[in-house]
Design a protein around this motif. Structure first.
Motif, PDB file in Angstrom:
ATOM      1  N   ILE A   6       0.645  -1.136   0.096  1.00  0.00           N
ATOM      2  CA  ILE A   6      -0.092  -0.051  -0.025  1.00  0.00           C
ATOM      3  C   ILE A   6       0.939   1.337   0.057  1.00  0.00           C
ATOM      4  O   ILE A   6       1.709   1.352   0.797  1.00  0.00           O
ATOM      5  N   CYS A   7       0.625   2.089  -0.928  1.00  0.00           N
ATOM      6  CA  CYS A   7       1.356   3.380  -0.947  1.00  0.00           C
ATOM      7  C   CYS A   7       1.258   4.273   0.086  1.00  0.00           C
ATOM      8  O   CYS A   7       0.071   4.492   0.498  1.00  0.00           O
ATOM      9  N   VAL A   8       2.080   4.714   0.891  1.00  0.00           N
ATOM     10  CA  VAL A   8       2.136   5.548   1.885  1.00  0.00           C
ATOM     11  C   VAL A   8       2.735   7.025   1.708  1.00  0.00           C
ATOM     12  O   VAL A   8       3.024   7.690   2.461  1.00  0.00           O
ATOM     13  N   LYS A  15      -5.132  10.677   0.893  1.00  0.00           N
ATOM     14  CA  LYS A  15      -6.171   9.977   0.279  1.00  0.00           C
ATOM     15  C   LYS A  15      -6.902   9.111   1.067  1.00  0.00           C
ATOM     16  O   LYS A  15      -7.761   8.389   0.848  1.00  0.00           O
ATOM     17  N   GLY A  16      -6.073   8.622   2.272  1.00  0.00           N
ATOM     18  CA  GLY A  16      -6.435   7.762   3.085  1.00  0.00           C
ATOM     19  C   GLY A  16      -5.798   6.465   3.309  1.00  0.00           C
ATOM     20  O   GLY A  16      -6.145   5.345   3.682  1.00  0.00           O
ATOM     21  N   SER A  17      -4.435   6.587   2.929  1.00  0.00           N
ATOM     22  CA  SER A  17      -3.758   4.997   2.959  1.00  0.00           C
ATOM     23  C   SER A  17      -3.680   4.532   4.262  1.00  0.00           C
ATOM     24  O   SER A  17      -3.709   3.440   4.516  1.00  0.00           O
ATOM     25  N   THR A  18      -3.585   5.428   5.436  1.00  0.00           N
ATOM     26  CA  THR A  18      -3.521   4.951   6.589  1.00  0.00           C
ATOM     27  C   THR A  18      -5.072   4.252   6.995  1.00  0.00           C
ATOM     28  O   THR A  18      -4.672   2.898   7.608  1.00  0.00           O
ATOM     29  N   GLU A  19      -5.911   4.599   6.721  1.00  0.00           N
ATOM     30  CA  GLU A  19      -7.379   3.777   6.984  1.00  0.00           C
ATOM     31  C   GLU A  19      -7.229   2.461   5.938  1.00  0.00           C
ATOM     32  O   GLU A  19      -7.838   1.682   6.726  1.00  0.00           O
ATOM     33  N   VAL A  20      -7.165   2.507   4.847  1.00  0.00           N
ATOM     34  CA  VAL A  20      -6.892   1.493   3.942  1.00  0.00           C
ATOM     35  C   VAL A  20      -5.988   0.413   4.652  1.00  0.00           C
ATOM     36  O   VAL A  20      -6.351  -0.890   4.665  1.00  0.00           O
ATOM     37  N   ILE A  21      -4.938   0.784   5.029  1.00  0.00           N
ATOM     38  CA  ILE A  21      -4.035  -0.382   5.520  1.00  0.00           C
ATOM     39  C   ILE A  21      -4.716  -0.780   7.109  1.00  0.00           C
ATOM     40  O   ILE A  21      -4.574  -2.073   7.042  1.00  0.00           O
ATOM     41  N   GLU A  22      -5.273  -0.118   7.988  1.00  0.00           N
ATOM     42  CA  GLU A  22      -6.184  -0.440   8.937  1.00  0.00           C
ATOM     43  C   GLU A  22      -7.121  -1.658   8.830  1.00  0.00           C
ATOM     44  O   GLU A  22      -7.165  -2.411   9.193  1.00  0.00           O
ATOM     45  N   GLU A  50      -4.935   8.980  -8.708  1.00  0.00           N
ATOM     46  CA  GLU A  50      -6.165   8.098  -8.505  1.00  0.00           C
ATOM     47  C   GLU A  50      -6.304   8.037  -6.837  1.00  0.00           C
ATOM     48  O   GLU A  50      -5.504   8.734  -6.162  1.00  0.00           O
ATOM     49  N   ALA A  51      -6.916   7.070  -6.469  1.00  0.00           N
ATOM     50  CA  ALA A  51      -7.194   6.795  -4.817  1.00  0.00           C
ATOM     51  C   ALA A  51      -5.906   6.258  -4.380  1.00  0.00           C
ATOM     52  O   ALA A  51      -4.939   6.037  -5.146  1.00  0.00           O
ATOM     53  N   VAL A  52      -5.912   5.745  -3.132  1.00  0.00           N
ATOM     54  CA  VAL A  52      -4.841   5.022  -2.837  1.00  0.00           C
ATOM     55  C   VAL A  52      -4.199   3.757  -3.540  1.00  0.00           C
ATOM     56  O   VAL A  52      -5.243   3.004  -3.913  1.00  0.00           O
ATOM     57  N   SER A  53      -3.039   3.835  -3.882  1.00  0.00           N
ATOM     58  CA  SER A  53      -2.660   2.942  -4.637  1.00  0.00           C
ATOM     59  C   SER A  53      -2.179   1.713  -4.260  1.00  0.00           C
ATOM     60  O   SER A  53      -1.634   1.644  -2.881  1.00  0.00           O
ATOM     61  N   VAL A  54      -2.697   0.308  -4.672  1.00  0.00           N
ATOM     62  CA  VAL A  54      -2.165  -0.940  -3.802  1.00  0.00           C
ATOM     63  C   VAL A  54      -1.686  -1.809  -4.871  1.00  0.00           C
ATOM     64  O   VAL A  54      -2.428  -1.874  -5.944  1.00  0.00           O
ATOM     65  N   CYS A  55      -0.635  -2.437  -4.737  1.00  0.00           N
ATOM     66  CA  CYS A  55      -0.064  -3.366  -5.584  1.00  0.00           C
ATOM     67  C   CYS A  55      -0.329  -4.770  -5.007  1.00  0.00           C
ATOM     68  O   CYS A  55       0.032  -5.138  -4.077  1.00  0.00           O
ATOM     69  N   LEU A  56      -0.872  -5.597  -5.862  1.00  0.00           N
ATOM     70  CA  LEU A  56      -1.039  -6.958  -5.449  1.00  0.00           C
ATOM     71  C   LEU A  56      -0.366  -7.832  -7.083  1.00  0.00           C
ATOM     72  O   LEU A  56      -1.140  -7.552  -7.876  1.00  0.00           O
ATOM     73  N   SER A  62      -6.480   1.110  -7.401  1.00  0.00           N
ATOM     74  CA  SER A  62      -7.146   2.088  -6.569  1.00  0.00           C
ATOM     75  C   SER A  62      -7.967   1.719  -5.975  1.00  0.00           C
ATOM     76  O   SER A  62      -9.023   1.185  -6.234  1.00  0.00           O
ATOM     77  N   VAL A  63      -7.644   1.914  -4.666  1.00  0.00           N
ATOM     78  CA  VAL A  63      -8.673   1.602  -3.511  1.00  0.00           C
ATOM     79  C   VAL A  63      -8.829   2.798  -2.525  1.00  0.00           C
ATOM     80  O   VAL A  63      -7.866   3.475  -2.340  1.00  0.00           O
ATOM     81  N   ASN A  64     -10.119   2.693  -1.944  1.00  0.00           N
ATOM     82  CA  ASN A  64     -10.333   3.637  -0.775  1.00  0.00           C
ATOM     83  C   ASN A  64     -10.828   3.124   0.164  1.00  0.00           C
ATOM     84  O   ASN A  64     -11.114   1.827   0.300  1.00  0.00           O
ATOM     85  N   LYS A  65     -11.445   3.644   1.347  1.00  0.00           N
ATOM     86  CA  LYS A  65     -11.609   3.160   2.544  1.00  0.00           C
ATOM     87  C   LYS A  65     -13.021   2.520   2.443  1.00  0.00           C
ATOM     88  O   LYS A  65     -13.237   1.463   2.980  1.00  0.00           O
TER      89      LYS A  65
END
Length: 83
Positions: A6-8, A15-22, A50-56, A62-65
């Motif tokens: 998850i991009c920090v 854009k909320g990466s902390t919330e996405v991580i939680e 874009e929203a929070v960037s997530v690599c899988l 792009s993911v948000n809470k």
């Protein structure tokens, strides 16, 4: 092991990466997947507008809470089932 990055970086942080991580941490813990999913922070995945960037699996999403748990259930759990 499925690696979820998850991009920090500054844009994703705003854009909320902390919330996405939680949310992802809660998903891992509630589903008892700590031996199958590893959550990592990453700096700039190159999709700052874009929203929070997530690599899988080397693909950027792009993911948000609001969409994080659904993303986990659809994409991360698919990777876990393939292990």
């Amino acid at each position: 092991m499925t690696e979820l990055k998850i991009c920090v970086g500054s844009a994703c942080h705003l854009k909320g990466s902390t919330e996405v991580i939680e949310i992802f941490k809660n998903c891992v813990n509630n589903r008892q997947l700590s031996d199958k999913v590893e959550i990592k922070g990453a700096f700039c995945l190159g999709h700052c507008t874009e929203a929070v960037s997530v690599c899988l699996n080397d693909k950027i999403y792009s993911v948000n809470k609001e969409s994080a748990e659904k993303f986990f259930d659809e994409f991360v759990m698919e990777c876990v089932r393939e292990l």
